[in-house]
Design a protein around this motif. Structure first.
Motif, mmCIF file in Angstrom:
data_model
loop_
_atom_site.group_PDB
_atom_site.id
_atom_site.type_symbol
_atom_site.label_atom_id
_atom_site.label_comp_id
_atom_site.label_asym_id
_atom_site.label_seq_id
_atom_site.Cartn_x
_atom_site.Cartn_y
_atom_site.Cartn_z
ATOM 1 N N ARG A 83 126.085 55.492 135.451
ATOM 2 C CA ARG A 83 125.958 56.806 136.087
ATOM 3 C C ARG A 83 127.194 57.663 135.781
ATOM 4 O O ARG A 83 127.078 58.835 135.427
ATOM 5 C CB ARG A 83 125.778 56.657 137.603
ATOM 6 C CG ARG A 83 124.360 56.321 138.008
ATOM 7 C CD ARG A 83 124.173 56.451 139.513
ATOM 8 N NE ARG A 83 124.933 55.466 140.272
ATOM 9 C CZ ARG A 83 124.551 54.224 140.503
ATOM 10 N NH1 ARG A 83 123.382 53.807 140.058
ATOM 11 N NH2 ARG A 83 125.294 53.404 141.212
ATOM 12 N N ALA A 84 128.380 57.060 135.905
ATOM 13 C CA ALA A 84 129.624 57.788 135.610
ATOM 14 C C ALA A 84 129.672 58.178 134.135
ATOM 15 O O ALA A 84 130.118 59.278 133.791
ATOM 16 C CB ALA A 84 130.832 56.938 135.980
ATOM 17 N N ARG A 85 129.217 57.293 133.262
ATOM 18 C CA ARG A 85 129.213 57.572 131.822
ATOM 19 C C ARG A 85 128.289 58.750 131.507
ATOM 20 O O ARG A 85 128.630 59.611 130.703
ATOM 21 C CB ARG A 85 128.767 56.330 131.059
ATOM 22 C CG ARG A 85 128.712 56.532 129.558
ATOM 23 C CD ARG A 85 128.303 55.287 128.829
ATOM 24 N NE ARG A 85 126.949 54.904 129.212
ATOM 25 C CZ ARG A 85 126.442 53.698 129.008
ATOM 26 N NH1 ARG A 85 127.142 52.750 128.455
ATOM 27 N NH2 ARG A 85 125.202 53.431 129.376
ATOM 28 N N GLU A 86 127.138 58.822 132.140
ATOM 29 C CA GLU A 86 126.209 59.927 131.908
ATOM 30 C C GLU A 86 126.812 61.259 132.331
ATOM 31 O O GLU A 86 126.665 62.262 131.636
ATOM 32 C CB GLU A 86 124.877 59.686 132.624
ATOM 33 C CG GLU A 86 124.026 58.636 131.969
ATOM 34 C CD GLU A 86 123.790 58.894 130.484
ATOM 35 O OE1 GLU A 86 123.371 60.025 130.115
ATOM 36 O OE2 GLU A 86 124.030 57.986 129.672
ATOM 37 N N ASN B 129 127.436 64.146 129.633
ATOM 38 C CA ASN B 129 126.758 65.426 129.837
ATOM 39 C C ASN B 129 127.738 66.572 130.023
ATOM 40 O O ASN B 129 127.344 67.733 129.985
ATOM 41 C CB ASN B 129 125.794 65.346 131.020
ATOM 42 C CG ASN B 129 124.588 64.505 130.695
ATOM 43 O OD1 ASN B 129 124.166 64.423 129.547
ATOM 44 N ND2 ASN B 129 124.032 63.852 131.701
ATOM 45 N N ALA B 130 129.016 66.267 130.224
ATOM 46 C CA ALA B 130 130.026 67.309 130.378
ATOM 47 C C ALA B 130 130.446 67.891 129.032
ATOM 48 O O ALA B 130 131.037 68.959 128.982
ATOM 49 C CB ALA B 130 131.253 66.757 131.113
ATOM 50 N N GLY C 10 130.208 70.001 125.836
ATOM 51 C CA GLY C 10 129.446 71.149 125.349
ATOM 52 C C GLY C 10 129.220 71.001 123.860
ATOM 53 O O GLY C 10 129.859 70.180 123.190
ATOM 54 N N SER C 11 128.325 71.784 123.303
ATOM 55 C CA SER C 11 128.020 71.659 121.876
ATOM 56 C C SER C 11 129.231 72.002 121.010
ATOM 57 O O SER C 11 129.460 71.381 119.974
ATOM 58 C CB SER C 11 126.830 72.544 121.506
ATOM 59 O OG SER C 11 127.111 73.905 121.799
ATOM 60 N N HIS C 12 130.046 72.979 121.429
ATOM 61 C CA HIS C 12 131.243 73.320 120.651
ATOM 62 C C HIS C 12 132.249 72.179 120.679
ATOM 63 O O HIS C 12 132.898 71.892 119.677
ATOM 64 C CB HIS C 12 131.891 74.604 121.184
ATOM 65 C CG HIS C 12 131.067 75.811 120.951
ATOM 66 N ND1 HIS C 12 130.849 76.343 119.701
ATOM 67 C CD2 HIS C 12 130.383 76.593 121.810
ATOM 68 C CE1 HIS C 12 130.069 77.382 119.792
ATOM 69 N NE2 HIS C 12 129.765 77.569 121.066
ATOM 70 N N THR C 13 132.379 71.525 121.819
ATOM 71 C CA THR C 13 133.301 70.397 121.928
ATOM 72 C C THR C 13 132.834 69.241 121.053
ATOM 73 O O THR C 13 133.624 68.639 120.334
ATOM 74 C CB THR C 13 133.436 69.945 123.392
ATOM 75 O OG1 THR C 13 133.917 71.045 124.164
ATOM 76 C CG2 THR C 13 134.379 68.761 123.532
ATOM 77 N N LEU C 14 131.544 68.946 121.105
ATOM 78 C CA LEU C 14 131.013 67.866 120.269
ATOM 79 C C LEU C 14 131.221 68.172 118.789
ATOM 80 O O LEU C 14 131.590 67.295 118.019
ATOM 81 C CB LEU C 14 129.525 67.652 120.559
ATOM 82 C CG LEU C 14 129.218 66.984 121.885
ATOM 83 C CD1 LEU C 14 127.711 66.987 122.132
ATOM 84 C CD2 LEU C 14 129.765 65.574 121.925
ATOM 85 N N HIS C 15 131.007 69.426 118.398
ATOM 86 C CA HIS C 15 131.214 69.808 117.000
ATOM 87 C C HIS C 15 132.687 69.665 116.618
ATOM 88 O O HIS C 15 133.019 69.097 115.583
ATOM 89 C CB HIS C 15 130.742 71.239 116.761
ATOM 90 C CG HIS C 15 131.033 71.723 115.376
ATOM 91 N ND1 HIS C 15 130.343 71.262 114.270
ATOM 92 C CD2 HIS C 15 131.961 72.593 114.909
ATOM 93 C CE1 HIS C 15 130.829 71.831 113.192
ATOM 94 N NE2 HIS C 15 131.802 72.657 113.545
ATOM 95 N N ALA D 96 134.682 62.967 142.110
ATOM 96 C CA ALA D 96 133.879 63.682 141.122
ATOM 97 C C ALA D 96 134.833 64.160 140.029
ATOM 98 O O ALA D 96 136.048 64.211 140.240
ATOM 99 C CB ALA D 96 133.181 64.876 141.779
ATOM 100 N N PRO D 97 134.301 64.521 138.870
ATOM 101 C CA PRO D 97 135.171 65.065 137.805
ATOM 102 C C PRO D 97 135.886 66.327 138.284
ATOM 103 O O PRO D 97 135.337 67.104 139.063
ATOM 104 C CB PRO D 97 134.192 65.388 136.673
ATOM 105 C CG PRO D 97 132.981 64.558 136.959
ATOM 106 C CD PRO D 97 132.904 64.423 138.444
#
Length: 169
Positions: free
Chosen positions: A21-24, A28-29, A31-36, A132-133
């Motif tokens: 649950r924590a990993r999800e 999910n935090a 963003g597409s720019h961060t992943l790129h 929480a984060p």
């Protein structure tokens, strides 16, 4: 799952469900720019936790880092993990620290979030246990077990008199 640092096979069933649950939440935090930005490989080939020395200064300016008072731990865009497993960005040698205790997620906008990854003994920010984060601010103190780290970013703090954010070694 893309990042092998986030596996949960070593945990018992109850802890595994809590960790997943924590990993999800953590995954999910992103963003597409961060992943790129995180997916872009570093042409230097050096490990992200090493600061290469280049004529007395770091080869590239640090934007975010942790300090324990003795060492600097550069944080890269994307996922940065802290724990006792050897493949963490920050390895903490302590039996009371989980293998993957917590994570600092650096977004492409250089906003940083601290996530507890269902650690058994908790992650503390400025003396308060994380539930929480949370978004980190420069100067925030992170404690896991008896180990204290201070988060810094280029906008909030400058080290060793450097005006452009480079770290002088």
């Amino acid at each position: 799952m893309a990042d092998p640092r986030l596996n949960s096979l070593h945990l018992d069933n109850n802890r595994r469900a809590e960790y997943r649950r924590a990993r999800e939440v953590l995954l999910n935090a992103h963003g597409s720019h961060t992943l790129h930005a995180f997916g872009v490989s570093d042409a230097s080939g050096t490990a992200p936790t090493i600061i290469p020395k280049n004529n007395g200064s770091a080869a590239r300016p640090l934007t975010c880092w942790l300090s324990d008072g003795e060492f600097l731990y550069p944080l890269q865009i994307g996922l940065n993990t802290l724990g006792r497993a050897n493949d963490n960005n920050v390895v903490v040698e302590d039996a009371y620290v989980s293998r993957r205790h917590c994570a600092v997620l650096i977004h492409s906008t250089e906003i940083a979030e601290l996530h507890d990854t269902a650690s058994k003994n908790g992650t503390y920010l400025n003396g308060q246990r994380l539930t929480a984060p949370v978004v980190l601010r420069s100067g925030d103190e992170i404690r896991i077990s008896e180990h204290q780290y201070t988060y810094f970013n280029r906008e909030g703090n400058v080290l060793a008199g450097s005006l452009d954010g480079t770290i002088l070694l």
